[in-house]
Design a protein around this motif. Structure first.
Motif, PDB file in Angstrom:
ATOM      1  N   PRO A 180      55.454  58.571 -48.475  1.00 49.84           N
ATOM      2  CA  PRO A 180      54.613  58.126 -47.364  1.00 49.84           C
ATOM      3  C   PRO A 180      54.776  56.651 -47.014  1.00 49.84           C
ATOM      4  CG  PRO A 180      53.279  58.644 -49.284  1.00 49.84           C
ATOM      5  CD  PRO A 180      54.670  59.084 -49.588  1.00 49.84           C
ATOM      6  N   PHE A 181      55.035  55.783 -47.980  1.00 50.86           N
ATOM      7  CA  PHE A 181      55.173  54.364 -47.663  1.00 50.86           C
ATOM      8  C   PHE A 181      56.453  54.088 -46.881  1.00 50.86           C
ATOM      9  CE2 PHE A 181      52.352  54.116 -51.435  1.00 50.86           C
ATOM     10  CZ  PHE A 181      51.242  53.580 -50.779  1.00 50.86           C
ATOM     11  N   ILE A 182      57.522  54.768 -47.244  1.00 50.82           N
ATOM     12  CA  ILE A 182      58.769  54.622 -46.482  1.00 50.82           C
ATOM     13  C   ILE A 182      58.606  55.264 -45.113  1.00 50.82           C
ATOM     14  CG2 ILE A 182      61.200  55.327 -46.374  1.00 50.82           C
ATOM     15  CD1 ILE A 182      61.277  54.912 -49.430  1.00 50.82           C
ATOM     16  N   ARG A 183      57.983  56.445 -45.068  1.00 50.21           N
ATOM     17  CA  ARG A 183      57.801  57.152 -43.799  1.00 50.21           C
ATOM     18  C   ARG A 183      56.969  56.324 -42.822  1.00 50.21           C
ATOM     19  NH1 ARG A 183      60.917  59.800 -41.569  1.00 50.21           N
ATOM     20  NH2 ARG A 183      61.330  60.884 -43.493  1.00 50.21           N
ATOM     21  N   ILE A 184      55.917  55.667 -43.306  1.00 54.55           N
ATOM     22  CA  ILE A 184      55.085  54.850 -42.403  1.00 54.55           C
ATOM     23  C   ILE A 184      55.891  53.669 -41.885  1.00 54.55           C
ATOM     24  CG2 ILE A 184      53.922  53.296 -44.048  1.00 54.55           C
ATOM     25  CD1 ILE A 184      52.099  55.130 -41.268  1.00 54.55           C
ATOM     26  N   GLY A 185      56.799  53.149 -42.713  1.00 49.80           N
ATOM     27  CA  GLY A 185      57.688  52.081 -42.247  1.00 49.80           C
ATOM     28  C   GLY A 185      58.584  52.557 -41.120  1.00 49.80           C
TER      29      GLY A 185
ATOM     30  N   ASN B  22      58.408  61.295 -36.873  1.00 50.73           N
ATOM     31  CA  ASN B  22      57.901  60.618 -38.068  1.00 50.73           C
ATOM     32  C   ASN B  22      56.439  60.943 -38.319  1.00 50.73           C
ATOM     33  OD1 ASN B  22      59.868  58.713 -39.506  1.00 50.73           O
ATOM     34  ND2 ASN B  22      60.359  58.473 -37.341  1.00 50.73           N
ATOM     35  N   LEU B  23      55.659  61.090 -37.280  1.00 54.20           N
ATOM     36  CA  LEU B  23      54.254  61.461 -37.435  1.00 54.20           C
ATOM     37  C   LEU B  23      54.122  62.884 -37.977  1.00 54.20           C
ATOM     38  CD1 LEU B  23      51.387  60.473 -37.132  1.00 54.20           C
ATOM     39  CD2 LEU B  23      51.435  61.255 -34.761  1.00 54.20           C
ATOM     40  N   ILE B  24      54.964  63.785 -37.500  1.00 50.25           N
ATOM     41  CA  ILE B  24      54.972  65.157 -38.010  1.00 50.25           C
ATOM     42  C   ILE B  24      55.278  65.159 -39.505  1.00 50.25           C
ATOM     43  CG2 ILE B  24      56.320  67.304 -38.013  1.00 50.25           C
ATOM     44  CD1 ILE B  24      56.496  66.986 -34.921  1.00 50.25           C
ATOM     45  N   MET B  25      56.273  64.382 -39.910  1.00 48.16           N
ATOM     46  CA  MET B  25      56.645  64.352 -41.327  1.00 48.16           C
ATOM     47  C   MET B  25      55.540  63.726 -42.170  1.00 48.16           C
ATOM     48  SD  MET B  25      59.385  66.008 -41.399  1.00 48.16           S
ATOM     49  CE  MET B  25      59.839  65.751 -43.113  1.00 48.16           C
ATOM     50  N   LEU B  26      54.933  62.673 -41.691  1.00 51.49           N
ATOM     51  CA  LEU B  26      53.838  62.034 -42.419  1.00 51.49           C
ATOM     52  C   LEU B  26      52.651  62.985 -42.538  1.00 51.49           C
ATOM     53  CD1 LEU B  26      52.938  59.389 -43.785  1.00 51.49           C
ATOM     54  CD2 LEU B  26      52.022  58.687 -41.573  1.00 51.49           C
ATOM     55  N   ALA B  27      52.319  63.648 -41.444  1.00 46.70           N
ATOM     56  CA  ALA B  27      51.207  64.601 -41.462  1.00 46.70           C
ATOM     57  C   ALA B  27      51.480  65.725 -42.460  1.00 46.70           C
ATOM     58  CB  ALA B  27      50.978  65.172 -40.064  1.00 46.70           C
ATOM     59  N   GLY B  28      52.725  66.187 -42.517  1.00 47.40           N
ATOM     60  CA  GLY B  28      53.081  67.258 -43.441  1.00 47.40           C
ATOM     61  C   GLY B  28      52.875  66.873 -44.903  1.00 47.40           C
ATOM     62  N   MET B  29      53.033  65.597 -45.209  1.00 52.60           N
ATOM     63  CA  MET B  29      52.824  65.125 -46.584  1.00 52.60           C
ATOM     64  C   MET B  29      51.374  65.291 -47.028  1.00 52.60           C
ATOM     65  SD  MET B  29      55.023  61.631 -46.605  1.00 52.60           S
ATOM     66  CE  MET B  29      56.765  61.666 -46.264  1.00 52.60           C
ATOM     67  N   TYR B  30      50.491  65.356 -46.050  1.00 54.49           N
ATOM     68  CA  TYR B  30      49.067  65.490 -46.339  1.00 54.49           C
ATOM     69  C   TYR B  30      48.521  66.851 -45.902  1.00 54.49           C
ATOM     70  CZ  TYR B  30      49.588  60.566 -47.245  1.00 54.49           C
ATOM     71  OH  TYR B  30      50.010  59.359 -47.759  1.00 54.49           O
TER      72      TYR B  30
END
Length: 107
Positions: free
Chosen positions: A23-28, A75-83
């Motif tokens: 998530p930290f890399i993805r948010i970057g 990137n938002l889709i991938m971040l959302a999927g992590m949660y």
């Protein structure tokens, strides 16, 4: 319910190895893409006024704008999927928050 966009994005990112980032890399990456989207909006709305860049047509500027929106969404889709959050869940929470916040106001 998972959308076709979510399914395609997750599968494509997995094939490229991009789903391995935390998530930290993805948010970057999301912030980088948001900056690129900001630049595309500026170029579309007021231009860039730089002699080292060639002038682009309105169609080219619009295509870049849409592409950058897609990069942000991916990137938002991938971040959302992590949660374990779907786009539908995200937008429902957004709608509910704003509706509650501004209840009683007329549009």
């Amino acid at each position: 319910m998972i959308t076709e966009a979510e399914k395609w994005t997750k599968e494509f990112y997995q094939k490229r190895g991009w789903s391995e980032y935390g998530p930290f890399i993805r948010i970057g990456f999301l912030m980088e893409e948001a900056g690129e989207l900001a630049r595309a909006v500026r170029a579309y709305e007021i231009g860039r006024d730089r002699p080292d860049e060639t002038k682009r047509t309105a169609g080219e500027l619009k295509r870049e704008l849409v592409e950058e929106m897609g990069d942000v969404m991916g990137n938002l889709i991938m971040l959302a999927g992590m949660y374990d959050v779907s786009l539908e869940d995200m937008m429902e929470a957004h709608r509910k928050k704003l509706t509650e916040r501004f209840k009683g106001e007329t549009s």
